[in-house]
Design an enzyme around this catalytic site. Structure first.
Site, PDB file in Angstrom:
ATOM      1  N   ASP A 179      68.436  57.174 -58.057  1.00 51.12           N
ATOM      2  CA  ASP A 179      67.687  56.348 -58.992  1.00 51.12           C
ATOM      3  C   ASP A 179      66.468  57.108 -59.509  1.00 51.12           C
ATOM      4  O   ASP A 179      65.507  57.328 -58.778  1.00 51.12           O
ATOM      5  CB  ASP A 179      67.256  55.056 -58.295  1.00 51.12           C
ATOM      6  N   HIS A 181      64.691  55.807 -61.787  1.00 51.29           N
ATOM      7  CA  HIS A 181      63.802  54.646 -61.900  1.00 51.29           C
ATOM      8  C   HIS A 181      62.967  54.643 -63.171  1.00 51.29           C
ATOM      9  O   HIS A 181      61.925  53.986 -63.249  1.00 51.29           O
ATOM     10  CB  HIS A 181      62.874  54.563 -60.678  1.00 51.29           C
ATOM     11  N   GLU A 205      70.701  56.889 -62.007  1.00 56.86           N
ATOM     12  CA  GLU A 205      70.295  55.595 -62.578  1.00 56.86           C
ATOM     13  C   GLU A 205      68.983  55.718 -63.334  1.00 56.86           C
ATOM     14  O   GLU A 205      68.032  56.339 -62.843  1.00 56.86           O
ATOM     15  CB  GLU A 205      70.146  54.568 -61.456  1.00 56.86           C
ATOM     16  N   GLU A 231      69.044  47.446 -65.714  1.00 59.47           N
ATOM     17  CA  GLU A 231      68.296  46.410 -65.019  1.00 59.47           C
ATOM     18  C   GLU A 231      67.160  45.854 -65.878  1.00 59.47           C
ATOM     19  O   GLU A 231      66.659  44.760 -65.595  1.00 59.47           O
ATOM     20  CB  GLU A 231      67.736  46.943 -63.702  1.00 59.47           C
ATOM     21  N   ASP A 254      71.133  42.616 -64.332  1.00 60.32           N
ATOM     22  CA  ASP A 254      70.651  41.849 -63.187  1.00 60.32           C
ATOM     23  C   ASP A 254      70.902  40.375 -63.480  1.00 60.32           C
ATOM     24  O   ASP A 254      70.396  39.837 -64.459  1.00 60.32           O
ATOM     25  CB  ASP A 254      69.159  42.122 -62.982  1.00 60.32           C
ATOM     26  N   HIS A 281      72.802  44.938 -60.810  1.00 60.30           N
ATOM     27  CA  HIS A 281      71.545  45.250 -60.132  1.00 60.30           C
ATOM     28  C   HIS A 281      71.137  44.052 -59.292  1.00 60.30           C
ATOM     29  O   HIS A 281      71.171  42.921 -59.760  1.00 60.30           O
ATOM     30  CB  HIS A 281      70.478  45.550 -61.196  1.00 60.30           C
TER      31      HIS A 281
END
Length: 380
Positions: A179, A181, A205, A231, A254, A281
């Site tokens: 990730d 992020h 990710e 997400e 998500d 997510h």
């Protein structure tokens, strides 16, 4: 008819939704938006005005009214509120009909759901130890942060630690998703993607923030590692441009932010048409995960489900089992969780504990502020 819509802000950072009908039937959902629970609670004032007295069986009608007739559409706050309400409506309908939600969605296409969990650690030794903990819990795959701290342009040597940490986890026999992020900026993201490519991770990710679509398109042309994101996208219209750009291999809506079960089912169908996989997510609570399981069991292009179990970060001792009357539905065996067979979302909430936790909660979780060595703010 819907008689009551309640919200419960509970530790560590979750917002549960409870709807009740005139005859006492109850459905639960999760509208958690980490760090912004009060804003989502505020959005429920309008939802109560519209839907107290409404037929709860008309789930799509409620979704369309909530989304379209508020004039202002989309975004994390409004869509998280709608997500929690939508989950609760599906839970209610399944319980009234005494069938799992996945049965109402056309029936399941698989019997078990592949899962992964997050691990943390700054050094190879730390992540290897965390990986062994996940193996003991039954996981065969994990996700870890690519890096804690990178500026717009750092020394390429800063990437070496990422490679060492990923290799240490793989040496324990686990597959690894990495990730980024959204905290790695374009000059470093290209280098980091190239550095981890020989390790063949499951995916990278959010290699860049989703609003930087041009950069993601460029990056996708220079790496063979599957790119995952989503997400921070909140509707099928947000995902539409991602699909059209042909730059992402796995989408991660998500279900507590992107319109609940109703909308994420549509996003999954759109993704399938573009030969894109879906991996919802979910670093959230039991209701969010149970909702994700309904999509995981019914979407042909589902690949793996995130879940927060036991040693998940920042939970303050809370995990998926904290608010469940029966914790058994999420047992992990050989990297998978069996289909939830109970009616509705398939889990039983300990309502008394939820009310007690909400009533005694004194602190609200906020996203931390990170600064680099020069004192400038960096992405969380």
């Amino acid at each position: 008819m819907i008689r009551k819509i309640e919200t419960f802000k509970v530790p560590p950072r979750w917002l549960f939704v409870r709807i009740e009908t005139d005859d006492g039937a109850v459905g639960w959902g999760e509208a958690s938006l980490e760090g912004h629970a009060e804003a989502v609670e505020g959005a429920f004032a309008a939802l109560r005005d519209r839907f107290i007295g409404h037929d709860p069986a008309r789930i799509e009608d409620i979704w369309q009214i909530a989304y379209r007739l508020g004039f202002y559409r989309g975004g994390p706050v409004l869509m998280s509120a709608l997500s929690g309400l939508d989950q609760a409506l599906w839970d209610l309908k399944g319980k009234l009909l005494d069938v799992p939600v996945w049965q109402l969605l056309g029936g399941r296409v698989r019997d078990r759901v592949a899962v992964y969990a997050w691990i943390g650690g700054d050094r190879p030794h730390d992540v290897a130890e965390a990986a062994r903990g996940r193996l003991a819990q039954g996981f065969k795959a994990v996700k870890m942060n690519a890096t804690e701290d990178l500026g717009w342009l750092d020394s390429p040597k800063a990437l070496d630690a990422t490679v060492e940490r990923v290799a240490a986890v793989q040496a324990e026999g686990l597959d690894v998703g990495i990730d980024f992020h959204g905290r790695v900026h374009r000059p470093m993201a290209k280098q980091l993607a190239a550095a981890v490519q020989p390790l063949r991770p499951l995916f990278i990710e959010e290699p860049l923030l989703s609003e930087n679509l041009e950069g993601i398109i460029e990056l996708s042309r220079h790496t063979t590692v599957p790119i995952a994101l989503g997400e921070r996208l909140y509707s099928r219209w947000d995902f539409k441009r991602i699909f059209e750009a042909n730059c992402v291999d796995i989408v991660q809506p998500d279900l507590s932010h992107a319109g609940g079960i109703s909308e994420c089912r549509r996003i999954a169908a759109m993704a399938e048409a573009f030969d894109v996989a879906i991996a919802p997510h979910c670093p959230l609570g039991p209701l969010a995960l149970a909702a994700c399981m309904q999509i995981a069991l019914t979407a042909p292009n589902f690949v793996i489900q995130e879940m927060s179990l036991g040693i998940h970060y920042n939970t303050g001792g809370h995990d998926l089992l904290t608010y469940l009357a029966d914790p058994s539905p999420f047992d992990v065996h050989d990297g998978m969780v069996a289909a939830l067979e109970g009616p509705g979302l398939g889990i039983v909430i300990d309502e008394a504990h939820v009310r007690e936790a909400a009533g005694s909660m004194t602190e609200t979780w906020r996203n931390p502020v990170w600064r680099g060595p020069d004192g400038a703010v960096r992405e969380w």
